[in-house]
Design a protein around this motif. Structure first.
Motif, PDB file in Angstrom:
ATOM      1  N   ALA A  43       0.836  -1.202   0.000  1.00  0.00           N
ATOM      2  CA  ALA A  43       0.000   0.000   0.000  1.00  0.00           C
ATOM      3  C   ALA A  43       0.868   1.248   0.000  1.00  0.00           C
ATOM      4  O   ALA A  43       1.809   1.365   0.773  1.00  0.00           O
ATOM      5  CB  ALA A  43      -0.914  -0.009   1.223  1.00  0.00           C
ATOM      6  N   GLY A  44       0.573   2.151  -0.918  1.00  0.00           N
ATOM      7  CA  GLY A  44       1.264   3.427  -0.983  1.00  0.00           C
ATOM      8  C   GLY A  44       2.667   3.384  -1.563  1.00  0.00           C
ATOM      9  O   GLY A  44       3.380   4.370  -1.526  1.00  0.00           O
ATOM     10  N   ALA A  45       3.092   2.248  -2.098  1.00  0.00           N
ATOM     11  CA  ALA A  45       4.440   2.145  -2.668  1.00  0.00           C
ATOM     12  C   ALA A  45       4.357   1.757  -4.139  1.00  0.00           C
ATOM     13  O   ALA A  45       3.327   1.281  -4.613  1.00  0.00           O
ATOM     14  CB  ALA A  45       5.248   1.103  -1.899  1.00  0.00           C
ATOM     15  N   ALA A  46       5.456   1.945  -4.830  1.00  0.00           N
ATOM     16  CA  ALA A  46       5.521   1.548  -6.243  1.00  0.00           C
ATOM     17  C   ALA A  46       5.519   0.016  -6.348  1.00  0.00           C
ATOM     18  O   ALA A  46       6.060  -0.667  -5.488  1.00  0.00           O
ATOM     19  CB  ALA A  46       6.780   2.120  -6.877  1.00  0.00           C
ATOM     20  N   GLY A  47       4.922  -0.484  -7.417  1.00  0.00           N
ATOM     21  CA  GLY A  47       4.844  -1.927  -7.608  1.00  0.00           C
ATOM     22  C   GLY A  47       6.061  -2.483  -8.319  1.00  0.00           C
ATOM     23  O   GLY A  47       6.720  -1.796  -9.090  1.00  0.00           O
ATOM     24  N   GLN A  48       6.339  -3.758  -8.040  1.00  0.00           N
ATOM     25  CA  GLN A  48       7.439  -4.469  -8.685  1.00  0.00           C
ATOM     26  C   GLN A  48       6.854  -5.708  -9.350  1.00  0.00           C
ATOM     27  O   GLN A  48       6.186  -6.517  -8.696  1.00  0.00           O
ATOM     28  CB  GLN A  48       8.482  -4.878  -7.649  1.00  0.00           C
ATOM     29  N   VAL A  49       7.095  -5.876 -10.641  1.00  0.00           N
ATOM     30  CA  VAL A  49       6.600  -7.047 -11.356  1.00  0.00           C
ATOM     31  C   VAL A  49       7.358  -8.274 -10.869  1.00  0.00           C
ATOM     32  O   VAL A  49       8.589  -8.256 -10.773  1.00  0.00           O
ATOM     33  CB  VAL A  49       6.773  -6.880 -12.884  1.00  0.00           C
ATOM     34  N   LEU A  50       6.610  -9.329 -10.547  1.00  0.00           N
ATOM     35  CA  LEU A  50       7.210 -10.571 -10.048  1.00  0.00           C
ATOM     36  C   LEU A  50       7.582 -11.480 -11.211  1.00  0.00           C
ATOM     37  O   LEU A  50       6.903 -11.509 -12.235  1.00  0.00           O
ATOM     38  CB  LEU A  50       6.230 -11.285  -9.119  1.00  0.00           C
ATOM     39  N   THR A  51       8.658 -12.230 -11.016  1.00  0.00           N
ATOM     40  CA  THR A  51       9.084 -13.216 -11.998  1.00  0.00           C
ATOM     41  C   THR A  51       8.920 -14.605 -11.407  1.00  0.00           C
ATOM     42  O   THR A  51       8.702 -14.758 -10.197  1.00  0.00           O
ATOM     43  CB  THR A  51      10.551 -12.980 -12.422  1.00  0.00           C
ATOM     44  N   THR A  52       9.036 -15.619 -12.238  1.00  0.00           N
ATOM     45  CA  THR A  52       8.840 -17.006 -11.814  1.00  0.00           C
ATOM     46  C   THR A  52       9.675 -17.332 -10.582  1.00  0.00           C
ATOM     47  O   THR A  52      10.867 -17.031 -10.528  1.00  0.00           O
ATOM     48  CB  THR A  52       9.216 -17.971 -12.964  1.00  0.00           C
ATOM     49  N   GLY A  53       9.011 -17.952  -9.594  1.00  0.00           N
ATOM     50  CA  GLY A  53       9.690 -18.421  -8.396  1.00  0.00           C
ATOM     51  C   GLY A  53       9.806 -17.418  -7.273  1.00  0.00           C
ATOM     52  O   GLY A  53      10.172 -17.788  -6.154  1.00  0.00           O
ATOM     53  N   GLU A 128      -8.712   2.964  -8.101  1.00  0.00           N
ATOM     54  CA  GLU A 128      -7.626   3.942  -8.043  1.00  0.00           C
ATOM     55  C   GLU A 128      -7.507   4.643  -6.697  1.00  0.00           C
ATOM     56  O   GLU A 128      -6.519   5.312  -6.419  1.00  0.00           O
ATOM     57  CB  GLU A 128      -7.753   4.970  -9.178  1.00  0.00           C
ATOM     58  N   TYR A 129      -8.501   4.497  -5.823  1.00  0.00           N
ATOM     59  CA  TYR A 129      -8.467   5.104  -4.490  1.00  0.00           C
ATOM     60  C   TYR A 129      -8.046   4.100  -3.417  1.00  0.00           C
ATOM     61  O   TYR A 129      -8.064   4.415  -2.238  1.00  0.00           O
ATOM     62  CB  TYR A 129      -9.836   5.690  -4.134  1.00  0.00           C
ATOM     63  N   GLY A 130      -7.691   2.883  -3.841  1.00  0.00           N
ATOM     64  CA  GLY A 130      -7.277   1.854  -2.894  1.00  0.00           C
ATOM     65  C   GLY A 130      -8.426   1.090  -2.257  1.00  0.00           C
ATOM     66  O   GLY A 130      -8.210   0.250  -1.399  1.00  0.00           O
ATOM     67  N   GLN A 131      -9.656   1.382  -2.655  1.00  0.00           N
ATOM     68  CA  GLN A 131     -10.817   0.678  -2.115  1.00  0.00           C
ATOM     69  C   GLN A 131     -10.948  -0.678  -2.794  1.00  0.00           C
ATOM     70  O   GLN A 131     -10.699  -0.808  -3.991  1.00  0.00           O
ATOM     71  CB  GLN A 131     -12.092   1.488  -2.342  1.00  0.00           C
ATOM     72  N   LEU A 132     -11.351  -1.688  -2.020  1.00  0.00           N
ATOM     73  CA  LEU A 132     -11.532  -3.040  -2.549  1.00  0.00           C
ATOM     74  C   LEU A 132     -13.005  -3.309  -2.799  1.00  0.00           C
ATOM     75  O   LEU A 132     -13.841  -3.109  -1.921  1.00  0.00           O
ATOM     76  CB  LEU A 132     -10.947  -4.069  -1.583  1.00  0.00           C
ATOM     77  N   PRO A 149      -7.147   3.373 -15.210  1.00  0.00           N
ATOM     78  CA  PRO A 149      -5.944   2.554 -15.003  1.00  0.00           C
ATOM     79  C   PRO A 149      -6.237   1.077 -15.296  1.00  0.00           C
ATOM     80  O   PRO A 149      -7.389   0.650 -15.315  1.00  0.00           O
ATOM     81  CB  PRO A 149      -5.618   2.783 -13.529  1.00  0.00           C
ATOM     82  N   ASP A 150      -5.170   0.307 -15.513  1.00  0.00           N
ATOM     83  CA  ASP A 150      -5.333  -1.135 -15.724  1.00  0.00           C
ATOM     84  C   ASP A 150      -6.042  -1.747 -14.520  1.00  0.00           C
ATOM     85  O   ASP A 150      -5.736  -1.390 -13.380  1.00  0.00           O
ATOM     86  CB  ASP A 150      -3.965  -1.812 -15.881  1.00  0.00           C
ATOM     87  N   PRO A 151      -7.000  -2.670 -14.766  1.00  0.00           N
ATOM     88  CA  PRO A 151      -7.669  -3.311 -13.627  1.00  0.00           C
ATOM     89  C   PRO A 151      -6.662  -4.039 -12.736  1.00  0.00           C
ATOM     90  O   PRO A 151      -5.793  -4.756 -13.233  1.00  0.00           O
ATOM     91  CB  PRO A 151      -8.630  -4.301 -14.292  1.00  0.00           C
ATOM     92  N   ALA A 152      -6.756  -3.810 -11.432  1.00  0.00           N
ATOM     93  CA  ALA A 152      -5.855  -4.425 -10.452  1.00  0.00           C
ATOM     94  C   ALA A 152      -6.693  -5.150  -9.413  1.00  0.00           C
ATOM     95  O   ALA A 152      -7.707  -4.626  -8.947  1.00  0.00           O
ATOM     96  CB  ALA A 152      -4.993  -3.360  -9.798  1.00  0.00           C
ATOM     97  N   PHE A 153      -6.255  -6.352  -9.045  1.00  0.00           N
ATOM     98  CA  PHE A 153      -7.031  -7.190  -8.142  1.00  0.00           C
ATOM     99  C   PHE A 153      -6.172  -7.659  -6.974  1.00  0.00           C
ATOM    100  O   PHE A 153      -4.964  -7.817  -7.095  1.00  0.00           O
ATOM    101  CB  PHE A 153      -7.580  -8.409  -8.899  1.00  0.00           C
TER     102      PHE A 153
END
Length: 190
Positions: A43-53, A128-132, A149-153
Motif C-alpha cells: 500500500a502506498g508504494a511503487a509496484g514491482q513485477v514478479l518473476t517465476t519463483g 484507483e483510491y485503494g478501495q476493494l 488505469p489497468d484493472p488491479a485485483f
C-alpha cells in the motif's frame, strides 16, 4: 482555366484533415488481447513485477491486467464531393465492454477451490483510491474498460493448499471476444 482545374482537384480529393487522425473522423481502440501480471504492490508504494519463483505476501500481492490494443479509425461516409473533415478532440475511445472475468489457479488454492476452479469469490478489484470491491459486484454491470488505469485485483485470503500459485484469467467481452492469459508461477506467503 487553371482556377477551374484547381477547384475540381480540391473537390475530388478533399482538403487534408488534421495530422493526428488523417482522413478519418473518429479513432477507436480495439482490444486484441490481455496480459496478466503479478506485482509486489505494498500500500502506498511503487509496484514491482514478479518473476517465476519469487515470493510475496498475500497483503502485497496484486494481479494486474493489461489490455493489448490496436488503434483503428472509422472512415466518414462518402459525400460525393467536397467534405470538410475534422478530428474528434477527445481522442481515441474504447468501445468494447467486459461482461465476465474468471480467475483460476493451476494449483489447489484451498479445499473449496481445487485447481482449475473459479477464485472469483476470493478476488477483489482495487480501484484507483485503494478501495476493494468484490469482483462479482464490479462485474454486475458491463463496463467499458481501458479508459482508466489497468484493472488491479487483490486476494482476500492466503492459499491453504499450496503456496505456489499460477493464475489463469479468462476475459470475456460483450461483443463475444474472449481472451485467456496466465501469470508466472510464484510463492504466496501469509
Amino acid at each position: 482555366m487553371v482556377k477551374k482545374i484547381l477547384l475540381v482537384a480540391l473537390v475530388s480529393i478533399g482538403l487534408p484533415a488534421c495530422e493526428k487522425c488523417g482522413p478519418f473522423k473518429k479513432e477507436y481502440y480495439d482490444i486484441v488481447g490481455v496480459q496478466a501480471l503479478l506485482l509486489r504492490q505494498p500500500a502506498g508504494a511503487a509496484g514491482q513485477v514478479l518473476t517465476t519463483g519469487q515470493s510475496v505476501s498475500t497483503a502485497d500481492l496484486q494481479l494486474r491486467l493489461r489490455l493489448d490494443t490496436r488503434l483503428y479509425s472509422a472512415r466518414p461516409a462518402s459525400t460525393g464531393g467536397f467534405a470538410a473533415m475534422a478530428c474528434d478532440p477527445t481522442g481515441p475511445e474504447y468501445t468494447e465492454a467486459i461482461d465476465s472475468l474468471t480467475v483460476t489457479s493451476r494449483f489447489d488454492y484451498d479445499a473449496q477451490h481445487p485447481a482449475g476452479s473459479s477464485l472469483n469469490d476470493l478476488v477483489q478489484l482495487e480501484n484507483e483510491y485503494g478501495q476493494l470491491i468484490p469482483l462479482r459486484e464490479w462485474l454486475a454491470v458491463p463496463r467499458v474498460v481501458g479508459e482508466g488505469p489497468d484493472p488491479a485485483f487483490r486476494f482476500r485470503q492466503v492459499p491453504a493448499s499450496s503456496l505456489v500459485q499460477q493464475f489463469r484469467v479468462r476475459y470475456h467481452q460483450t461483443n463475444g471476444e474472449a481472451y485467456t492469459t496466465e501469470t508466472v508461477a510464484i510463492e504466496i506467503q501469509p
